[in-house]
Write a protein that holds these residues in place. Sequence first.
Motif, PDB file in Angstrom:
ATOM      1  N   PRO A  72      36.769  47.035  46.862  1.00  0.00           N
ATOM      2  CA  PRO A  72      37.373  45.732  46.558  1.00  0.00           C
ATOM      3  C   PRO A  72      36.397  44.750  45.920  1.00  0.00           C
ATOM      4  O   PRO A  72      35.183  44.906  45.991  1.00  0.00           O
ATOM      5  N   VAL A  73      36.953  43.716  45.311  1.00  0.00           N
ATOM      6  CA  VAL A  73      36.192  42.494  45.028  1.00  0.00           C
ATOM      7  C   VAL A  73      36.326  41.632  46.274  1.00  0.00           C
ATOM      8  O   VAL A  73      37.417  41.174  46.612  1.00  0.00           O
ATOM      9  N   ILE A  74      35.224  41.450  46.985  1.00  0.00           N
ATOM     10  CA  ILE A  74      35.248  40.694  48.233  1.00  0.00           C
ATOM     11  C   ILE A  74      35.074  39.211  47.918  1.00  0.00           C
ATOM     12  O   ILE A  74      34.200  38.828  47.135  1.00  0.00           O
ATOM     13  N   VAL A  75      35.905  38.389  48.542  1.00  0.00           N
ATOM     14  CA  VAL A  75      35.822  36.942  48.337  1.00  0.00           C
ATOM     15  C   VAL A  75      34.801  36.384  49.330  1.00  0.00           C
ATOM     16  O   VAL A  75      35.020  36.446  50.543  1.00  0.00           O
ATOM     17  N   PRO A  76      33.668  35.875  48.876  1.00  0.00           N
ATOM     18  CA  PRO A  76      32.628  35.412  49.797  1.00  0.00           C
ATOM     19  C   PRO A  76      33.148  34.365  50.782  1.00  0.00           C
ATOM     20  O   PRO A  76      33.737  33.359  50.400  1.00  0.00           O
ATOM     21  N   GLY A  77      32.949  34.658  52.063  1.00  0.00           N
ATOM     22  CA  GLY A  77      33.261  33.701  53.112  1.00  0.00           C
ATOM     23  C   GLY A  77      34.716  33.562  53.488  1.00  0.00           C
ATOM     24  O   GLY A  77      35.031  32.843  54.436  1.00  0.00           O
ATOM     25  N   ASP A  78      35.636  34.266  52.803  1.00  0.00           N
ATOM     26  CA  ASP A  78      37.070  34.090  53.062  1.00  0.00           C
ATOM     27  C   ASP A  78      37.611  35.305  53.813  1.00  0.00           C
ATOM     28  O   ASP A  78      38.189  36.217  53.227  1.00  0.00           O
ATOM     29  N   ARG A  79      37.421  35.315  55.109  1.00  0.00           N
ATOM     30  CA  ARG A  79      37.812  36.458  55.929  1.00  0.00           C
ATOM     31  C   ARG A  79      39.320  36.741  55.842  1.00  0.00           C
ATOM     32  O   ARG A  79      39.741  37.890  55.751  1.00  0.00           O
ATOM     33  N   SER A 105      31.342  39.263  52.612  1.00  0.00           N
ATOM     34  CA  SER A 105      30.463  39.661  51.523  1.00  0.00           C
ATOM     35  C   SER A 105      29.001  39.582  51.975  1.00  0.00           C
ATOM     36  O   SER A 105      28.674  39.111  53.056  1.00  0.00           O
ATOM     37  N   PHE A 106      28.116  40.063  51.105  1.00  0.00           N
ATOM     38  CA  PHE A 106      26.675  40.137  51.392  1.00  0.00           C
ATOM     39  C   PHE A 106      25.949  39.067  50.564  1.00  0.00           C
ATOM     40  O   PHE A 106      25.704  39.288  49.381  1.00  0.00           O
ATOM     41  N   TYR A 107      25.553  37.985  51.196  1.00  0.00           N
ATOM     42  CA  TYR A 107      26.194  37.363  52.334  1.00  0.00           C
ATOM     43  C   TYR A 107      26.087  35.875  52.095  1.00  0.00           C
ATOM     44  O   TYR A 107      25.101  35.380  51.513  1.00  0.00           O
ATOM     45  N   PRO A 108      27.115  35.100  52.461  1.00  0.00           N
ATOM     46  CA  PRO A 108      27.101  33.657  52.202  1.00  0.00           C
ATOM     47  C   PRO A 108      26.095  32.938  53.097  1.00  0.00           C
ATOM     48  O   PRO A 108      25.717  33.448  54.160  1.00  0.00           O
ATOM     49  N   SER A 153      30.717  39.555  43.037  1.00  0.00           N
ATOM     50  CA  SER A 153      29.443  38.871  43.283  1.00  0.00           C
ATOM     51  C   SER A 153      29.496  38.029  44.542  1.00  0.00           C
ATOM     52  O   SER A 153      30.563  37.645  45.025  1.00  0.00           O
ATOM     53  N   CYS A 154      28.299  37.742  45.063  1.00  0.00           N
ATOM     54  CA  CYS A 154      28.122  36.738  46.115  1.00  0.00           C
ATOM     55  C   CYS A 154      26.797  36.042  45.840  1.00  0.00           C
ATOM     56  O   CYS A 154      25.731  36.648  46.042  1.00  0.00           O
ATOM     57  N   GLY A 155      26.847  34.829  45.341  1.00  0.00           N
ATOM     58  CA  GLY A 155      25.630  34.132  44.956  1.00  0.00           C
ATOM     59  C   GLY A 155      24.890  34.907  43.880  1.00  0.00           C
ATOM     60  O   GLY A 155      25.460  35.262  42.846  1.00  0.00           O
ATOM     61  N   ALA A 156      23.628  35.224  44.150  1.00  0.00           N
ATOM     62  CA  ALA A 156      22.799  35.939  43.170  1.00  0.00           C
ATOM     63  C   ALA A 156      23.020  37.444  43.186  1.00  0.00           C
ATOM     64  O   ALA A 156      22.504  38.150  42.321  1.00  0.00           O
ATOM     65  N   PHE A 157      23.792  37.939  44.152  1.00  0.00           N
ATOM     66  CA  PHE A 157      24.030  39.378  44.253  1.00  0.00           C
ATOM     67  C   PHE A 157      25.259  39.765  43.431  1.00  0.00           C
ATOM     68  O   PHE A 157      26.341  39.186  43.602  1.00  0.00           O
ATOM     69  N   GLU A 177      37.782  46.593  40.889  1.00  0.00           N
ATOM     70  CA  GLU A 177      38.520  46.829  42.123  1.00  0.00           C
ATOM     71  C   GLU A 177      39.442  48.038  41.966  1.00  0.00           C
ATOM     72  O   GLU A 177      40.240  48.101  41.032  1.00  0.00           O
ATOM     73  N   GLU A 178      39.348  48.997  42.900  1.00  0.00           N
ATOM     74  CA  GLU A 178      40.192  50.185  42.834  1.00  0.00           C
ATOM     75  C   GLU A 178      40.103  50.978  44.133  1.00  0.00           C
ATOM     76  O   GLU A 178      39.279  50.691  45.008  1.00  0.00           O
ATOM     77  N   ILE A 179      40.954  51.982  44.239  1.00  0.00           N
ATOM     78  CA  ILE A 179      40.917  52.944  45.337  1.00  0.00           C
ATOM     79  C   ILE A 179      40.638  54.306  44.727  1.00  0.00           C
ATOM     80  O   ILE A 179      41.384  54.763  43.853  1.00  0.00           O
ATOM     81  N   ILE A 180      39.563  54.948  45.154  1.00  0.00           N
ATOM     82  CA  ILE A 180      39.185  56.267  44.643  1.00  0.00           C
ATOM     83  C   ILE A 180      39.568  57.291  45.704  1.00  0.00           C
ATOM     84  O   ILE A 180      39.106  57.201  46.852  1.00  0.00           O
TER      85      ILE A 180
END
Length: 264
Positions: free
Chosen positions: A8-15, A46-49, A201-205, A228-231
């Motif tokens: 996935p594209v993880i949304v930083p901080g939005d559980r 995400s890694f990490y806010p 992304s999350c910040g500089a990552f 974003e995909e399912i393999i």
Amino acid sequence: MKIALIQPVIVPGDREMNCRKIAKAVRAAAANGADIAVLPELWDVSFYPPDVLNLADAGGEKTKEFLHDLSEACHIQIVGGSVARREGGTLYNTTYVFDEEGNLAASYDKCHLFTPGREDDVFTAGKRLNTFYLGDVPMASIICYDLRFGEWVRLAALSGAKILFVPAAWPVERLKHWQILNQARAIENQFFVAAVNSCGSCGAFHFGGHSMLIDPWGEIIEEGGDGEEIITAEIDLSQVDDIRRQINVFRDRRTDLYQLEGKR
């Protein structure tokens, strides 16, 4: 056995948003006949806010309830990537594994923390290997930076694991390392590797995607792109025993030599 790698594209901080995305993806994987769904590292925040300690799941309770309900409802095994877990004022990068009946099968705290990203300043390292069974299949999981430590992964193979799961938040600038190391771990340990990365992304990552399912010869069965995909792919576990019979590296190990001599 059919394995689905959720990238996935993880949304930083939005559980809440991330839980909705993961639930939708796992339901789609189950509908497509997957036996196991595998999630990436820190899919919850995400890694990490910067405020990860405040965002972390106290005792992992919300995560365990979420993965229990999802695995039970979809009747699918889930290797739950990892989440930020808070115990008092201490933070861990934690994996939870659930079987298809919604039972907790294993948990693991990341043992090798990524010092270049100052992960060790924020998280506390775990102290034990994660080996477990889903059904009658011996398996193991690590998290991201653990992949660089061949000694750690070899212990999983020596425990009997036939599949290694590698949830990660691996940066795009070291994508080549991600591909080579996963293949190397599969070849040297003669087991399947299911390596799941996030993207976005999350910040500089900036995460590289390219989740992969690799066979015990080191051949890539399926690989994702950078979005974003399912393999999803099928594996034949009998391949592990066949390869270990052909080239029995475990029998041929020279443990009598694997000790550093004392300094002179």
